[in-house]
Write a protein that holds these residues in place. Structure first.
Motif, PDB file in Angstrom:
ATOM      1  N   ASP A  19     -14.732 -13.821  31.585  1.00  0.00           N
ATOM      2  CA  ASP A  19     -14.092 -13.358  32.815  1.00  0.00           C
ATOM      3  C   ASP A  19     -13.815 -11.863  32.784  1.00  0.00           C
ATOM      4  O   ASP A  19     -13.880 -11.189  33.807  1.00  0.00           O
ATOM      5  N   TYR A  20     -13.487 -11.323  31.602  1.00  0.00           N
ATOM      6  CA  TYR A  20     -13.214  -9.887  31.523  1.00  0.00           C
ATOM      7  C   TYR A  20     -14.322  -9.087  30.836  1.00  0.00           C
ATOM      8  O   TYR A  20     -14.365  -7.876  30.937  1.00  0.00           O
ATOM      9  N   LEU A  21     -15.226  -9.751  30.159  1.00  0.00           N
ATOM     10  CA  LEU A  21     -16.309  -9.043  29.491  1.00  0.00           C
ATOM     11  C   LEU A  21     -17.571  -8.910  30.340  1.00  0.00           C
ATOM     12  O   LEU A  21     -18.345  -7.977  30.170  1.00  0.00           O
ATOM     13  N   CYS A  22     -17.770  -9.860  31.247  1.00  0.00           N
ATOM     14  CA  CYS A  22     -19.043  -9.911  31.975  1.00  0.00           C
ATOM     15  C   CYS A  22     -18.864  -9.787  33.480  1.00  0.00           C
ATOM     16  O   CYS A  22     -17.794 -10.063  34.009  1.00  0.00           O
ATOM     17  N   HIS A  23     -19.926  -9.391  34.130  1.00  0.00           N
ATOM     18  CA  HIS A  23     -19.988  -9.269  35.579  1.00  0.00           C
ATOM     19  C   HIS A  23     -21.044 -10.267  36.049  1.00  0.00           C
ATOM     20  O   HIS A  23     -22.249  -9.977  36.016  1.00  0.00           O
ATOM     21  N   ASN A  35     -15.838   5.443  28.110  1.00  0.00           N
ATOM     22  CA  ASN A  35     -16.111   6.650  27.313  1.00  0.00           C
ATOM     23  C   ASN A  35     -17.262   6.440  26.336  1.00  0.00           C
ATOM     24  O   ASN A  35     -17.394   7.186  25.370  1.00  0.00           O
ATOM     25  N   ASN A  36     -18.067   5.397  26.572  1.00  0.00           N
ATOM     26  CA  ASN A  36     -19.224   5.065  25.729  1.00  0.00           C
ATOM     27  C   ASN A  36     -18.863   4.774  24.272  1.00  0.00           C
ATOM     28  O   ASN A  36     -19.631   5.076  23.358  1.00  0.00           O
ATOM     29  N   GLU A  37     -17.686   4.192  24.053  1.00  0.00           N
ATOM     30  CA  GLU A  37     -17.283   3.748  22.722  1.00  0.00           C
ATOM     31  C   GLU A  37     -17.560   2.254  22.623  1.00  0.00           C
ATOM     32  O   GLU A  37     -17.434   1.530  23.613  1.00  0.00           O
ATOM     33  N   LYS A  38     -17.915   1.784  21.429  1.00  0.00           N
ATOM     34  CA  LYS A  38     -18.189   0.368  21.236  1.00  0.00           C
ATOM     35  C   LYS A  38     -16.946  -0.466  21.540  1.00  0.00           C
ATOM     36  O   LYS A  38     -15.842  -0.118  21.127  1.00  0.00           O
ATOM     37  N   ILE A  39     -17.125  -1.580  22.255  1.00  0.00           N
ATOM     38  CA  ILE A  39     -16.018  -2.489  22.525  1.00  0.00           C
ATOM     39  C   ILE A  39     -15.745  -3.368  21.313  1.00  0.00           C
ATOM     40  O   ILE A  39     -14.599  -3.633  20.979  1.00  0.00           O
ATOM     41  N   PHE A  41     -16.988  -4.612  17.099  1.00  0.00           N
ATOM     42  CA  PHE A  41     -17.725  -4.319  15.874  1.00  0.00           C
ATOM     43  C   PHE A  41     -18.761  -5.395  15.593  1.00  0.00           C
ATOM     44  O   PHE A  41     -19.810  -5.134  15.070  1.00  0.00           O
ATOM     45  N   ASP A  42     -18.412  -6.638  15.915  1.00  0.00           N
ATOM     46  CA  ASP A  42     -19.297  -7.769  15.670  1.00  0.00           C
ATOM     47  C   ASP A  42     -18.989  -8.850  16.705  1.00  0.00           C
ATOM     48  O   ASP A  42     -18.407  -8.557  17.742  1.00  0.00           O
ATOM     49  N   TYR A  43     -19.320 -10.077  16.422  1.00  0.00           N
ATOM     50  CA  TYR A  43     -19.196 -11.166  17.399  1.00  0.00           C
ATOM     51  C   TYR A  43     -17.771 -11.459  17.846  1.00  0.00           C
ATOM     52  O   TYR A  43     -17.564 -12.045  18.895  1.00  0.00           O
ATOM     53  N   GLY A  44     -16.757 -11.059  17.087  1.00  0.00           N
ATOM     54  CA  GLY A  44     -15.407 -11.455  17.468  1.00  0.00           C
ATOM     55  C   GLY A  44     -14.309 -10.468  17.155  1.00  0.00           C
ATOM     56  O   GLY A  44     -13.131 -10.814  17.230  1.00  0.00           O
ATOM     57  N   HIS A  45     -14.642  -9.241  16.800  1.00  0.00           N
ATOM     58  CA  HIS A  45     -13.628  -8.252  16.464  1.00  0.00           C
ATOM     59  C   HIS A  45     -13.782  -7.026  17.360  1.00  0.00           C
ATOM     60  O   HIS A  45     -14.821  -6.370  17.337  1.00  0.00           O
ATOM     61  N   TYR A  46     -12.735  -6.744  18.119  1.00  0.00           N
ATOM     62  CA  TYR A  46     -12.761  -5.602  19.023  1.00  0.00           C
ATOM     63  C   TYR A  46     -12.377  -4.325  18.287  1.00  0.00           C
ATOM     64  O   TYR A  46     -11.536  -4.336  17.391  1.00  0.00           O
ATOM     65  N   SER A  47     -12.973  -3.227  18.688  1.00  0.00           N
ATOM     66  CA  SER A  47     -12.584  -1.920  18.168  1.00  0.00           C
ATOM     67  C   SER A  47     -11.261  -1.530  18.830  1.00  0.00           C
ATOM     68  O   SER A  47     -10.841  -2.142  19.818  1.00  0.00           O
ATOM     69  N   ILE A  48     -10.598  -0.525  18.298  1.00  0.00           N
ATOM     70  CA  ILE A  48      -9.348  -0.052  18.899  1.00  0.00           C
ATOM     71  C   ILE A  48      -9.609   0.410  20.332  1.00  0.00           C
ATOM     72  O   ILE A  48      -8.887   0.043  21.261  1.00  0.00           O
ATOM     73  N   ALA A  49     -10.649   1.202  20.518  1.00  0.00           N
ATOM     74  CA  ALA A  49     -10.995   1.685  21.861  1.00  0.00           C
ATOM     75  C   ALA A  49     -11.349   0.512  22.773  1.00  0.00           C
ATOM     76  O   ALA A  49     -10.970   0.489  23.945  1.00  0.00           O
ATOM     77  N   GLY A  50     -12.071  -0.466  22.223  1.00  0.00           N
ATOM     78  CA  GLY A  50     -12.440  -1.647  23.003  1.00  0.00           C
ATOM     79  C   GLY A  50     -11.229  -2.466  23.409  1.00  0.00           C
ATOM     80  O   GLY A  50     -11.143  -2.946  24.544  1.00  0.00           O
ATOM     81  N   ALA A  51     -10.282  -2.633  22.497  1.00  0.00           N
ATOM     82  CA  ALA A  51      -9.065  -3.386  22.797  1.00  0.00           C
ATOM     83  C   ALA A  51      -8.259  -2.700  23.894  1.00  0.00           C
ATOM     84  O   ALA A  51      -7.736  -3.363  24.800  1.00  0.00           O
ATOM     85  N   ARG A  52      -8.171  -1.391  23.832  1.00  0.00           N
ATOM     86  CA  ARG A  52      -7.451  -0.638  24.877  1.00  0.00           C
ATOM     87  C   ARG A  52      -8.146  -0.800  26.235  1.00  0.00           C
ATOM     88  O   ARG A  52      -7.516  -1.050  27.256  1.00  0.00           O
ATOM     89  N   TYR A  53      -9.449  -0.632  26.221  1.00  0.00           N
ATOM     90  CA  TYR A  53     -10.250  -0.752  27.441  1.00  0.00           C
ATOM     91  C   TYR A  53     -10.099  -2.147  28.052  1.00  0.00           C
ATOM     92  O   TYR A  53      -9.828  -2.293  29.238  1.00  0.00           O
ATOM     93  N   LEU A  54     -10.272  -3.176  27.218  1.00  0.00           N
ATOM     94  CA  LEU A  54     -10.188  -4.547  27.724  1.00  0.00           C
ATOM     95  C   LEU A  54      -8.768  -4.915  28.132  1.00  0.00           C
ATOM     96  O   LEU A  54      -8.565  -5.640  29.106  1.00  0.00           O
ATOM     97  N   GLY A  55      -7.778  -4.416  27.399  1.00  0.00           N
ATOM     98  CA  GLY A  55      -6.383  -4.672  27.769  1.00  0.00           C
ATOM     99  C   GLY A  55      -6.067  -4.154  29.163  1.00  0.00           C
ATOM    100  O   GLY A  55      -5.434  -4.841  29.972  1.00  0.00           O
ATOM    101  N   LYS A  56      -6.526  -2.950  29.459  1.00  0.00           N
ATOM    102  CA  LYS A  56      -6.318  -2.382  30.798  1.00  0.00           C
ATOM    103  C   LYS A  56      -7.063  -3.193  31.849  1.00  0.00           C
ATOM    104  O   LYS A  56      -6.546  -3.466  32.928  1.00  0.00           O
ATOM    105  N   LYS A  57      -8.278  -3.594  31.524  1.00  0.00           N
ATOM    106  CA  LYS A  57      -9.095  -4.369  32.460  1.00  0.00           C
ATOM    107  C   LYS A  57      -8.460  -5.738  32.740  1.00  0.00           C
ATOM    108  O   LYS A  57      -8.380  -6.170  33.887  1.00  0.00           O
TER     109      LYS A  57
END
Length: 67
Positions: A19-23, A35-39, A41-57
């Motif tokens: 719901d929040y990862l896909c369109h 900002n073109n940062e990886k969301i 690292f692998d199948y189930g671990h978000y990067s810090i930038a990715g967690a911030r991005y997804l949290g806002k979304k």
């Protein structure tokens, strides 16, 4: 599908990360932040930038309000 049936039968909200990862209408998923940062690292671990991005979304779309 089995989980959906169990959740519906027991009146349990089932949250799907797609719901929040896909369109769905565009048939694509996010792999990078605005900002073109990886969301993730692998199948189930978000990067810090990715967690911030997804949290806002997630907050903006009211994802948890369906609970």
């Amino acid at each position: 599908n089995r989980l959906k049936k169990i959740a519906k039968k027991n009146n349990i909200a089932l949250l799907n990360s797609n719901d929040y990862l896909c369109h769905e209408e565009e048939q694509r998923c996010d792999f990078f932040t605005d900002n073109n940062e990886k969301i993730s690292f692998d199948y189930g671990h978000y990067s810090i930038a990715g967690a911030r991005y997804l949290g806002k979304k997630i907050s903006k779309m009211g994802w948890f309000k369906q609970l």
